[in-house]
Design a protein around this motif. Structure first.
Motif, PDB file in Angstrom:
ATOM      1  N   UNK A  13       0.786  -1.029  -0.063  1.00  0.00           N
ATOM      2  CA  UNK A  13      -0.073  -0.083   0.081  1.00  0.00           C
ATOM      3  C   UNK A  13       0.903   1.252   0.070  1.00  0.00           C
ATOM      4  N   UNK A  14       0.524   2.220  -0.744  1.00  0.00           N
ATOM      5  CA  UNK A  14       1.083   3.466  -0.683  1.00  0.00           C
ATOM      6  C   UNK A  14       0.093   4.658  -1.292  1.00  0.00           C
ATOM      7  N   UNK A  15       0.039   5.675  -0.348  1.00  0.00           N
ATOM      8  CA  UNK A  15      -0.870   6.653  -0.926  1.00  0.00           C
ATOM      9  C   UNK A  15      -0.468   7.322  -2.218  1.00  0.00           C
ATOM     10  N   UNK A  16       0.593   7.335  -2.747  1.00  0.00           N
ATOM     11  CA  UNK A  16       1.065   7.672  -4.002  1.00  0.00           C
ATOM     12  C   UNK A  16       0.824   6.802  -5.151  1.00  0.00           C
ATOM     13  N   UNK A  83       7.065  11.522  -0.479  1.00  0.00           N
ATOM     14  CA  UNK A  83       5.682  11.205  -0.746  1.00  0.00           C
ATOM     15  C   UNK A  83       5.323  10.168   0.278  1.00  0.00           C
ATOM     16  N   UNK A  84       6.300   9.808   1.046  1.00  0.00           N
ATOM     17  CA  UNK A  84       5.975   8.790   2.230  1.00  0.00           C
ATOM     18  C   UNK A  84       6.261   9.313   3.556  1.00  0.00           C
ATOM     19  N   UNK A  85       6.978  10.284   3.729  1.00  0.00           N
ATOM     20  CA  UNK A  85       7.083  11.036   5.069  1.00  0.00           C
ATOM     21  C   UNK A  85       5.774  11.578   5.627  1.00  0.00           C
ATOM     22  N   UNK A  86       5.737  11.580   7.011  1.00  0.00           N
ATOM     23  CA  UNK A  86       4.448  12.374   7.689  1.00  0.00           C
ATOM     24  C   UNK A  86       4.625  13.595   7.337  1.00  0.00           C
ATOM     25  N   UNK A  98      -3.306  13.865  -1.365  1.00  0.00           N
ATOM     26  CA  UNK A  98      -3.226  12.753  -0.632  1.00  0.00           C
ATOM     27  C   UNK A  98      -3.172  13.053   0.747  1.00  0.00           C
ATOM     28  N   UNK A  99      -3.492  12.022   1.691  1.00  0.00           N
ATOM     29  CA  UNK A  99      -3.608  11.963   3.368  1.00  0.00           C
ATOM     30  C   UNK A  99      -2.271  12.402   3.616  1.00  0.00           C
ATOM     31  N   UNK A 100      -2.256  13.270   4.896  1.00  0.00           N
ATOM     32  CA  UNK A 100      -1.060  13.192   5.731  1.00  0.00           C
ATOM     33  C   UNK A 100      -0.840  12.035   6.646  1.00  0.00           C
ATOM     34  N   UNK A 101       0.417  12.177   7.330  1.00  0.00           N
ATOM     35  CA  UNK A 101       0.542  11.218   8.159  1.00  0.00           C
ATOM     36  C   UNK A 101       1.507  10.192   7.597  1.00  0.00           C
ATOM     37  N   UNK A 102       2.124   9.384   8.171  1.00  0.00           N
ATOM     38  CA  UNK A 102       3.156   8.479   7.572  1.00  0.00           C
ATOM     39  C   UNK A 102       2.445   7.563   6.341  1.00  0.00           C
TER      40      UNK A 102
END
Length: 186
Positions: A13-16, A83-86, A98-102
């Motif tokens: 899974x990845x938000x990007x 793109x994956x850092x909080x 995209x969502x924030x958070x880790x």
């Protein structure tokens, strides 16, 4: 109301990546359907078994044709670290908010590899496998690593003459992964 179950064929899974697909599906149905989106399945037993079966065959072939030590290198596609850092505010990527958070992508990738290695415990020692990220881009600052190139250099320095590479981020042959493995990493 109709229901749809959607699964992205990227197991980690990845938000990007997965997140972009999820938003695209939700936008396409525009509320016409309820969407149950399977966002991550990096540890699914059938995925792990399938990767292990392919690795076992490749590892057996490599050991029968090569002399010396054979390393196993699990790889997944890199992404920009940003793109994956909080973050305190939502992250924008390719025009989508995209969502924030880790983001769990790197952890998911690194979770798949030891599970596959564990399935191969009879033919792969705990210290006989490694993990790296491929295809770091040139834009947007640093990308997650370690890189495959650096890892291959270290394996050569450590005396490995053969490395069997197993992509764990793609379910089928992918042109970029094939180019990287068959041409660039040679």
């Amino acid at each position: 109301m109709e229901n749809i179950t959607a699964i992205c064929l990227a197991p980690q899974n990845s938000r990007t990546s997965v997140g972009l697909f999820k938003r695209a599906v939700e936008n396409a149905v525009a509320g016409s359907f309820h969407v149950d989106f399977v966002a991550g399945w990096a540890d699914h037993p059938m995925l792990i078994k399938a990767f292990a079966q392919r690795m076992q065959a490749a590892l057996s072939t490599a050991r029968s044709k090569r002399s010396g030590r054979v390393a196993v290198l699990f790889i997944a596609h890199s992404v920009p670290a940003r793109t994956i850092e909080p973050s305190e505010s939502p992250v924008e990527y390719h025009g989508m908010i995209l969502a924030n958070g880790p983001d769990c992508y790197a952890d998911d990738c690194k979770e798949t590899a030891p599970l596959v290695a564990g399935e191969l415990k009879d033919s792969l020692s705990p210290d006989g496998w490694y993990f790296a990220f491929q295809s770091q881009g040139m834009s947007g600052g640093p990308w997650i690593g370690p890189t495959v190139e650096d890892t291959l250099s270290q394996l050569k320095a450590d005396g490995y003459g053969t490395v069997v590479i197993q992509p764990v981020g793609f379910l089928c042959d992918h042109v970029e992964a094939l180019y990287d493995i068959d041409i660039a990493f040679q």
